[in-house]
Design a protein around this motif. Sequence first.
Motif, PDB file in Angstrom:
ATOM      1  N   TYR A 148      -6.262   6.372  -6.342  1.00 23.08           N
ATOM      2  CA  TYR A 148      -7.247   7.383  -6.762  1.00 23.08           C
ATOM      3  C   TYR A 148      -8.535   6.702  -7.223  1.00 23.08           C
ATOM      4  O   TYR A 148      -9.647   7.141  -6.886  1.00 23.08           O
ATOM      5  N   SER A 149      -8.389   5.626  -8.005  1.00 22.89           N
ATOM      6  CA  SER A 149      -9.570   4.916  -8.519  1.00 22.89           C
ATOM      7  C   SER A 149     -10.366   4.290  -7.374  1.00 22.89           C
ATOM      8  O   SER A 149     -11.603   4.255  -7.418  1.00 22.89           O
ATOM      9  N   GLY A 150      -9.661   3.795  -6.351  1.00 22.54           N
ATOM     10  CA  GLY A 150     -10.351   3.230  -5.194  1.00 22.54           C
ATOM     11  C   GLY A 150     -11.191   4.255  -4.464  1.00 22.54           C
ATOM     12  O   GLY A 150     -12.300   3.955  -3.985  1.00 22.54           O
ATOM     13  N   TYR A 151     -10.693   5.479  -4.374  1.00 24.07           N
ATOM     14  CA  TYR A 151     -11.455   6.560  -3.725  1.00 24.07           C
ATOM     15  C   TYR A 151     -12.725   6.882  -4.511  1.00 24.07           C
ATOM     16  O   TYR A 151     -13.805   7.056  -3.931  1.00 24.07           O
ATOM     17  N   ILE A 152     -12.590   6.948  -5.847  1.00 26.65           N
ATOM     18  CA  ILE A 152     -13.759   7.218  -6.697  1.00 26.65           C
ATOM     19  C   ILE A 152     -14.781   6.085  -6.564  1.00 26.65           C
ATOM     20  O   ILE A 152     -15.997   6.322  -6.448  1.00 26.65           O
ATOM     21  N   ALA A 153     -14.293   4.836  -6.535  1.00 26.89           N
ATOM     22  CA  ALA A 153     -15.187   3.673  -6.474  1.00 26.89           C
ATOM     23  C   ALA A 153     -15.990   3.644  -5.182  1.00 26.89           C
ATOM     24  O   ALA A 153     -17.116   3.127  -5.149  1.00 26.89           O
ATOM     25  N   MET A 154     -15.435   4.196  -4.112  1.00 32.84           N
ATOM     26  CA  MET A 154     -16.113   4.179  -2.817  1.00 32.84           C
ATOM     27  C   MET A 154     -17.485   4.845  -2.894  1.00 32.84           C
ATOM     28  O   MET A 154     -18.428   4.434  -2.212  1.00 32.84           O
ATOM     29  N   PHE A 155     -17.631   5.877  -3.752  1.00 34.91           N
ATOM     30  CA  PHE A 155     -18.892   6.623  -3.830  1.00 34.91           C
ATOM     31  C   PHE A 155     -20.003   5.822  -4.510  1.00 34.91           C
ATOM     32  O   PHE A 155     -21.167   6.215  -4.438  1.00 34.91           O
ATOM     33  N   ILE A 156     -19.655   4.721  -5.161  1.00 40.61           N
ATOM     34  CA  ILE A 156     -20.687   3.899  -5.800  1.00 40.61           C
ATOM     35  C   ILE A 156     -21.503   3.176  -4.735  1.00 40.61           C
ATOM     36  O   ILE A 156     -22.737   3.119  -4.806  1.00 40.61           O
ATOM     37  N   VAL A 157     -20.816   2.607  -3.747  1.00 43.91           N
ATOM     38  CA  VAL A 157     -21.490   1.992  -2.591  1.00 43.91           C
ATOM     39  C   VAL A 157     -20.844   2.588  -1.331  1.00 43.91           C
ATOM     40  O   VAL A 157     -19.934   1.994  -0.742  1.00 43.91           O
ATOM     41  N   ILE A 160      -9.508   4.789 -14.209  1.00 44.66           N
ATOM     42  CA  ILE A 160      -8.794   3.545 -14.541  1.00 44.66           C
ATOM     43  C   ILE A 160      -8.074   3.677 -15.879  1.00 44.66           C
ATOM     44  O   ILE A 160      -6.932   3.206 -16.035  1.00 44.66           O
ATOM     45  N   LEU A 161      -8.706   4.341 -16.851  1.00 39.39           N
ATOM     46  CA  LEU A 161      -8.052   4.560 -18.145  1.00 39.39           C
ATOM     47  C   LEU A 161      -6.771   5.385 -17.969  1.00 39.39           C
ATOM     48  O   LEU A 161      -5.733   5.091 -18.566  1.00 39.39           O
ATOM     49  N   GLY A 162      -6.861   6.430 -17.129  1.00 39.82           N
ATOM     50  CA  GLY A 162      -5.677   7.235 -16.855  1.00 39.82           C
ATOM     51  C   GLY A 162      -4.587   6.436 -16.172  1.00 39.82           C
ATOM     52  O   GLY A 162      -3.396   6.584 -16.489  1.00 39.82           O
ATOM     53  N   THR A 163      -4.986   5.570 -15.247  1.00 37.06           N
ATOM     54  CA  THR A 163      -4.018   4.726 -14.532  1.00 37.06           C
ATOM     55  C   THR A 163      -3.335   3.750 -15.484  1.00 37.06           C
ATOM     56  O   THR A 163      -2.107   3.571 -15.445  1.00 37.06           O
ATOM     57  N   LEU A 164      -4.109   3.118 -16.353  1.00 38.95           N
ATOM     58  CA  LEU A 164      -3.549   2.151 -17.307  1.00 38.95           C
ATOM     59  C   LEU A 164      -2.615   2.829 -18.308  1.00 38.95           C
ATOM     60  O   LEU A 164      -1.668   2.201 -18.807  1.00 38.95           O
ATOM     61  N   SER A 165      -2.872   4.097 -18.610  1.00 40.83           N
ATOM     62  CA  SER A 165      -2.023   4.797 -19.587  1.00 40.83           C
ATOM     63  C   SER A 165      -0.579   4.904 -19.108  1.00 40.83           C
ATOM     64  O   SER A 165       0.350   4.982 -19.925  1.00 40.83           O
ATOM     65  N   PHE A 166      -0.361   4.881 -17.783  1.00 43.31           N
ATOM     66  CA  PHE A 166       1.008   4.954 -17.261  1.00 43.31           C
ATOM     67  C   PHE A 166       1.833   3.717 -17.648  1.00 43.31           C
ATOM     68  O   PHE A 166       3.060   3.783 -17.702  1.00 43.31           O
ATOM     69  N   LEU A 167       1.149   2.607 -17.892  1.00 43.62           N
ATOM     70  CA  LEU A 167       1.865   1.387 -18.281  1.00 43.62           C
ATOM     71  C   LEU A 167       2.427   1.490 -19.695  1.00 43.62           C
ATOM     72  O   LEU A 167       3.307   0.720 -20.078  1.00 43.62           O
ATOM     73  N   VAL A 168       1.916   2.444 -20.475  1.00 47.45           N
ATOM     74  CA  VAL A 168       2.384   2.633 -21.852  1.00 47.45           C
ATOM     75  C   VAL A 168       3.680   3.447 -21.884  1.00 47.45           C
ATOM     76  O   VAL A 168       4.388   3.454 -22.892  1.00 47.45           O
TER      77      VAL A 168
END
Length: 446
Positions: free
Chosen positions: A84-93, A179-187
């Motif tokens: 999901y984060s990779g898809y969002i990042a694509m719109f930056i460039v 990314i914050l949402g993704t990292l929260s899964f590690l908790v």
Amino acid sequence: MADRRTFNVVILGVGFLFIFTAFTTCGNVEQTVVKSLGNSTFTGSGYHSLGIIYGVFSVSNLLAPMIVTVIGPKFTMFLSGLLYSGYIAMFIVPSTWSFYLTSVLIGIGAAMLWTAQGQFLVENSEASTINRNTGMFWALLQCSMLFGNLYIYFDWNGRTEIPDNSRRNIFLSLLVISILGTLSFLVLRKSHHEEEMLSEEEGQSLLSTRTMYKHRANTAMQDTKSEFKTILRLLKTKTILLLSPCMAYSGLELSFYSGVYGTCIGATAQFAEAAKGLIGISGIVVGIGEIVGGGLFGLLCKNSRFRRTSVVFLGMVAHFVAFYLIFLNIPDDAPIVFETTSLKKPYLTPSVSIALLCSFLLGLGDSCFNTQLYSILGHVYAEESTPAFAIFKFIQSVCAAAAFFYSGYIMLMWQLLLMVILGFTGTLCFFVVERMQNFSVDIQEF
């Protein structure tokens, strides 16, 4: 144990809140952003991207349970969050090839994410807490439609074009949130079920790690084959066949409120400098409609067959009123214009109040249909709910994908007419299924 499970459910909801704050905001503004790009080498379409996502999602649902079984729900959700984060990042460039590649990857990630979410929620719930935990998760998830769209409103209000620096700032912010949402899964902590499974495997000291994962994969493959056979059998049943038009309609209206309607508002020339900011406000109001409908009908009416038909009828009326007002208030060429604003004039002078009322009605109607489809499937197929829900998501996703593909080519009037026809047919079929269930109950009592 109870505290650990509650902790897991809250963190799960927060993770989804962050990820879908980024993704739903992205989906709402995507076509508008794509049209405003000054890059002449970019030839992508936001509608096509969303169509690919839902199309891949529908197919990937068949394989997702096997992946979740092998690597576990926690790391499946973490991996999906990265996609999901990779898809969002694509719109930056942005570039055309990465746009469509990440669309495919996020479709796969969505199937894994939702399958893992369902399993993890069940593992951390009991019969006495499943309704509470589902309600907590649903409430946090629906709030995702509020915050990102509010940022869009404040940043875009008064703009007629979306400059590159504004686009980059927005998607950088959304990327950080995702990314914050993704990292929260590690908790997330191991559930009791997962600990039992691990202790079983660790107790078999002769098994290597490779053998252990191979055993998991074989078990998952057998389960997948069994579930696929059940899906094929259920597809032939009268209840699923009758509910299919209603499921298909939920896919069409999903694509309309989540990607098409916001684009139409942003393309309405008569809204002038307020148009782009209204996309964000519209997304917020749709979310409010979803929360009101989900809370009111999903929780209060979940056990009443009579109320199910009433709620679906209310959803149909809400949507039909919204479609008629949209037909009068929004230019017919709004979904398909290549420039950033429409060229045609609607029947009425476009009104912001009417546009936002329609947003609320779209969200309210969507929650009516979805909560009652889940309710009737859970009632009729209590012992086979997983394959029944898989059929629902498959039909819904395929129809949403088809709708996104045709949305960029068909005038608004014909899109609305198609939804009216399918929505009316789906509601009638839903009523027939309810009558069949009432009749079978009466026969059993007699």
